[in-house]
Design a protein around this motif. Structure first.
Motif, mmCIF file in Angstrom:
data_model
loop_
_atom_site.group_PDB
_atom_site.id
_atom_site.type_symbol
_atom_site.label_atom_id
_atom_site.label_comp_id
_atom_site.label_asym_id
_atom_site.label_seq_id
_atom_site.Cartn_x
_atom_site.Cartn_y
_atom_site.Cartn_z
ATOM 1 N N TYR A 25 0.826 -1.280 -0.189
ATOM 2 C CA TYR A 25 -0.160 0.024 0.002
ATOM 3 C C TYR A 25 0.826 1.215 -0.226
ATOM 4 O O TYR A 25 1.780 1.344 0.825
ATOM 5 N N VAL A 33 -4.486 -2.009 3.980
ATOM 6 C CA VAL A 33 -5.534 -2.186 3.220
ATOM 7 C C VAL A 33 -6.437 -3.262 4.069
ATOM 8 O O VAL A 33 -6.060 -4.386 4.022
ATOM 9 N N SER A 54 -9.870 1.192 0.575
ATOM 10 C CA SER A 54 -8.857 1.732 1.857
ATOM 11 C C SER A 54 -9.870 2.076 2.874
ATOM 12 O O SER A 54 -10.957 2.415 2.657
ATOM 13 N N THR A 59 -8.732 5.037 -1.753
ATOM 14 C CA THR A 59 -8.046 4.118 -2.740
ATOM 15 C C THR A 59 -8.680 2.519 -2.908
ATOM 16 O O THR A 59 -9.323 2.023 -2.215
ATOM 17 N N SER A 92 -3.486 -1.149 -7.209
ATOM 18 C CA SER A 92 -4.453 -0.138 -6.681
ATOM 19 C C SER A 92 -4.696 1.187 -7.655
ATOM 20 O O SER A 92 -3.985 1.483 -8.388
#
Length: 322
Positions: A25, A33, A54, A59, A92
């Motif tokens: 992440y 995450v 997230s 995200t 992501s």
């Protein structure tokens, strides 16, 4: 002892998974995450996809196309070990206007609600605490996601708001004991039980169905938060803000019938299935019982927030805007 050992192993796997995800992440070194599952579509596409959101809701980690046939209920049915393998390495991207978050469950077999489940909500109506849970239902056609529009239907002028903790069932449940009830929970989401009070209270012979089941009357989302991320679902602050102004501020600790009670009572006569949604009640502060009453109107914004679970944003629009 054997069952406890299995549970411990599963928890260890969850911790390992979150460490792996944290390493991948890029937002901050301390962020992880979490298991916050979403359904979404991309602009100009029709394929529903799955992803992980997230903690800050900014995200998105899309799951590979075809994962669990792109259906949240299929994901919920997955064996934990299989699910963790699918999630160990994900790309992501930042959420943007090209991504529409859908209700995290779009096709539940059942949406079951419980009324008068907070003492302060009973008191604002001058009603006694119910002696047994009071259940009603909503149709799946009420569901909209984060950012979705709530229709101010022309046939009602008393449309109200009620923030609620939604429970998402993880496996088939029938005749479940109170002691084992939480084993059947997959996770939690934020919900609004939107209600046309005139149709709930004054019309349709006193039956709730029409007043509770008009299209778009169940905003849900943004995600399903896996139960492993919520230490105590009976100790969460919950808030509704209308146009940025706080209207409800309660805590799930004030539930009259807690989640294990609800599942136990429901499954005496109704079989719950994976993906079924249970709305667990609302605290005081709803529009109908304010002085003077405050009902939703086109142009209003609704922010529904539950600690650890997330924040849901919706706008009220007129019928002709759809």
């Amino acid at each position: 002892m054997k069952k406890q050992s299995m549970i411990f192993k599963q928890l260890v796997k969850l911790v390992k998974f979150q460490r792996i995800m944290a390493a991948n992440y890029s937002s901050t070194s301390s962020a992880e995450v979490p298991l916050r599952f979403v359904q979404f579509i991309r602009k100009n596409e029709s394929n529903k996809l799955l992803g992980v959101l997230s903690n800050d809701g900014e995200t998105l980690h899309p799951l590979p196309e075809g994962t669990c046939q792109n259906d949240m209920i299929n994901l919920i049915k997955q064996d934990t070990k299989v699910l963790l393998k699918k999630l160990q390495s994900l790309p992501s991207e930042q959420l943007c206007s090209d991504i529409e978050l859908l209700p995290p469950v779009t096709n539940p077999e059942k949406i079951v609600c419980i009324g008068l489940n907070y003492l302060d909500h009973c008191l604002e109506q001058h009603k006694a605490k119910p002696k047994e849970p009071m259940f009603f239902s909503k149709f799946a056609s009420t569901l909209i996601g984060h950012g979705g529009n709530v229709i101010a239907h022309n046939i009602s002028n008393k449309i109200d708001f009620e923030v609620e903790l939604a429970v998402i069932i993880g496996k088939e449940a029938k005749n479940v004991s109170k002691e084992n009830a939480m084993d059947y929970v997959f996770g939690y989401s934020v919900a609004q039980d939107i209600s046309a009070r005139d149709w709930q209270k004054e019309r349709n012979g006193g039956q709730f169905l029409i007043g509770k089941s008009m299209d778009t009357f169940c905003p849900l989302g943004p995600a399903i938060v896996h139960k492993s991320l919520v230490n105590d679902p009976h100790h969460l602050q919950m808030i509704t803000r209308i146009n940025g102004i706080e209207k409800q501020n309660g805590n799930t600790m004030d539930m009259i019938y807690e989640i294990d009670d609800i599942i136990h009572e429901l499954t005496k006569s109704i079989t719950l299935k994976p993906g079924d949604v249970i709305l667990t009640g609302t605290p005081a502060g709803v529009g109908m019982y304010r002085n003077p009453p405050e009902y939703l109107k086109p142009g209003d914004t609704i922010e529904s927030e539950i600690e650890c679970v997330g924040k849901l944003f919706n706008k009220v629009v007129a019928d002709e805007c759809i």
